[in-house]
Design an enzyme around this catalytic site. Sequence first.
Site, short mmCIF file in Angstrom:
data_model
loop_
_atom_site.label_atom_id
_atom_site.label_comp_id
_atom_site.label_asym_id
_atom_site.label_seq_id
_atom_site.Cartn_x
_atom_site.Cartn_y
_atom_site.Cartn_z
N CYS A 107 0.77 -1.12 0.01
CA CYS A 107 -0.04 0.02 -0.11
C CYS A 107 0.95 1.32 0.01
O CYS A 107 0.64 2.11 -0.95
CB CYS A 107 -0.86 -0.18 1.35
SG CYS A 107 -1.87 1.52 1.38
N CYS A 116 -1.40 1.63 -3.25
CA CYS A 116 -2.45 2.86 -2.92
C CYS A 116 -1.90 4.00 -2.75
O CYS A 116 -2.48 5.13 -3.63
CB CYS A 116 -3.32 2.54 -1.54
SG CYS A 116 -3.39 1.07 -1.04
N LYS A 141 -0.13 5.22 -5.98
CA LYS A 141 -1.02 5.12 -7.14
C LYS A 141 -1.89 6.48 -7.30
O LYS A 141 -2.03 7.19 -8.08
CB LYS A 141 -1.71 3.99 -6.93
CG LYS A 141 -2.75 3.77 -8.10
CD LYS A 141 -4.09 4.40 -7.67
CE LYS A 141 -4.63 3.94 -6.31
NZ LYS A 141 -5.25 2.74 -6.14
N TYR A 151 -8.72 -3.63 -11.43
CA TYR A 151 -8.47 -2.48 -10.83
C TYR A 151 -7.25 -1.80 -11.35
O TYR A 151 -7.03 -0.54 -11.70
CB TYR A 151 -8.07 -2.57 -9.35
CG TYR A 151 -9.20 -2.95 -8.30
CD1 TYR A 151 -9.60 -1.94 -7.30
CD2 TYR A 151 -9.96 -4.04 -8.21
CE1 TYR A 151 -10.56 -2.17 -6.54
CE2 TYR A 151 -10.63 -4.22 -7.27
CZ TYR A 151 -11.19 -3.04 -6.47
OH TYR A 151 -12.47 -3.44 -5.66
N GLU A 179 -6.78 1.79 -13.61
CA GLU A 179 -6.07 2.88 -12.91
C GLU A 179 -4.83 3.45 -13.56
O GLU A 179 -4.57 4.32 -13.91
CB GLU A 179 -5.89 2.51 -11.33
CG GLU A 179 -6.91 2.39 -10.36
CD GLU A 179 -6.61 2.05 -8.91
OE1 GLU A 179 -5.62 1.53 -8.65
OE2 GLU A 179 -7.59 2.20 -8.08
N HIS A 217 -26.91 20.84 -2.10
CA HIS A 217 -27.22 21.31 -3.56
C HIS A 217 -26.17 22.47 -3.65
O HIS A 217 -25.95 23.41 -2.85
CB HIS A 217 -28.58 22.03 -3.54
CG HIS A 217 -28.86 22.19 -5.02
ND1 HIS A 217 -29.05 21.21 -5.99
CD2 HIS A 217 -29.16 23.53 -5.35
CE1 HIS A 217 -29.36 22.08 -7.21
NE2 HIS A 217 -29.35 23.43 -6.86
N GLU A 268 -26.10 14.62 -4.39
CA GLU A 268 -27.63 14.80 -4.05
C GLU A 268 -28.40 13.71 -4.92
O GLU A 268 -29.48 13.53 -4.65
CB GLU A 268 -28.15 16.21 -4.25
CG GLU A 268 -28.26 16.80 -5.59
CD GLU A 268 -28.40 18.32 -5.50
OE1 GLU A 268 -29.51 18.47 -4.75
OE2 GLU A 268 -27.85 19.02 -6.29
#
Length: 453
Positions: A42, A47, A50, A176, A180, A436, A441
Site C-alpha cells: 500500500c 494505494c 498510485k 483495478y 487505474e 445542493h 444529491e
Amino acid sequence: MSYDADLFVIGAGSGGVRAARFAGSLGAKVIVAEAGPMGGTCVNVGCVPKKLMVYASEYGDVVEDSKGFGWSFTKPTFDWSALIANKDREISRLNSIYQHLLERTGVQVVRGFATFVDEHTVKVGDKTYTAERILIATGGQPIRPPIPGAELGLVSDDLFSLAKLPKRIAIVGGGYIGVEFAGILNGMGVQTVVLQRSAHVLRGFDADIQVTLREEMRKKGIDVRVETSVIHVMKNDDGTLCVDLDDKTQLTTDCLMWATGRAPNTAKLNLAAAGVKMRANGSIIVEGDDFQTNIPHIHAVGDVIGTPELTPVALEQGMAFAKRMYGAAQDTVDLTILPTAVFSQPNVGTVGLTEQQARTAGHDIEAYRSRFRGMRHTMTGREEKTMMKLIVDKANDRVIGCHMVGPDAGEIIQGLAVAMHAGATKAMFDATIGVHPTAAEEFVTMRHPVTED
Ligand code: NDP
C-alpha cells in the site's frame, strides 16, 4: 516454555503493522520482520503512490477544462522525474512514520526476510527467533501470465520507478490496476491501449459501471479493447515490442504492462517446516475469527489469505486478530458490506450487491439509475457522464447496493456505506435532504425505478 516474543509478525505491511501495533499497545512483546521498505504494498507500490500519480495525471485535463471558466495558459508540460522524486520523498516520510509507530508501542523491528524453521521458530538472516504466536502478513505481488515473451512486460511495481515515460503502452488486464494505470498514463500523455480478454473491464462490478467506465475511458482517448487476448510478445530490433493478439493482428508498443492479478507471497517462507496448509494458488488457509491456520498458534491476515486484496480489509483483520489475542475484545471482521473505489478516471465507487448479484441471490429488487453531465462540464464542454445506481430490496425497502462512476465516487460511496451499515431503506434515502448543488444529491433524488419485476 519461554519465547523471545509473544508474537512474531512476518511482514510490515498494512495488516502486519496494524496487528503488531495493537498487540504491542495491549502489552504483548512483539517482533516484526520486514525485508523491504516499511508499509508494504500500500505504502510503497500500491494505494499511496498510485493515488499521488492519479492526482498528477489529472492536471492536464484540469488546465484544459479551466479554459471554459475564462483561464488561459501556454501549453503545460509534465516532468516525470520531478514527480517520481517528490513521490519518493513522500514515501520515505511514510516509511519512517511506520517505523516510529511500531517503535512507540515497543515493537522490535527486524530487517530481513523471515523463513520458518519450525512451528515456533523463524529465521531472519543468521538469527533465529522463537515466538508463542506467529502472524503471517506477507501480502502478495503482481504476476505475469504464462505467455511466451511475458518477461518483456513490466508489472505495476515497476511503473512506480520507471526511468522515463514511454510514448506508447499496452496494458494487459482491465481490472483495478489496469484501468487505474490506464488513466494515469493516458493523463500524462502516453498513448494507452488496454487489452481485456473478456467482454467487460472490472469483472464482478455492476454492469452499468463496466459499460460506463469503458465509454468514459474511450472518451478520454484510451483505446480499450475487449475480448482481446495476448498470445505472444516479442522484441523488435529497434527495442519496441511486437504484441501478437488472438484476432491475428499485431500491436507495436514501447512498453507493455501486465495487470493480470496478484499472487500471495508464500513461496519463500518455508511453510512446510511449520506444517502450514495452503491452497493450490499459494494462499494460506485460515479459519474462524482468529484467522487461525491449521497450526493453532500460527495465524495469517491480509492479501496472503485470499480475502479481497484491499488495505482496509487487511487493517481490520490485523486489528481484530490483535484485540482478540491480547485484549478483552471479541471483534469480528464482517465483509458483507464492503465499500471499494477504483481510482480510474472518472472514479468508480461501489458498496453492496450489484444488480446481477442481487437477482442471482434471489432478491426481488428495484434498480434506480441516473446518468447526467456534471455541472462543471456544462462550462468545459467535456462530454463526461456521471452514473449513479441504487439497488433496493423490495421485500424490506433496504438499499442493498450503491454504485457510482464519476468524480469523487470513492469519497461519496464511503458515506453511503455507513448508511447501508445502518440498514438504510430507500424511504430514508428519499427523506434525506440533498446537498445542493452537488452530484451526490442525486443519490437522494432518484424516484423512478428503471427495472421492475
Ligand atoms: P484484477 O483481478 O482486478 O484484474 C485482473 C485483470 O487481468 C482482469 O481484467 C482479468 O480478466 C485479467 N487477466 C487475468 N489473468 C489473465 C491472463 N492470464 N491473461 C489475460 N488477462 C488476464 O487484478 P489486478 O491485478 O488489477 O489487481 C489485483 C487486486 O489488487 C485487485 O483485485 C484489488 O483487490 C487490488 N487493488 C485494489 C485497488 C483499489 O482498492 N483501488 C487498486 C489496485 C489493486 P478477466 O476480467 O477476464 O478475468
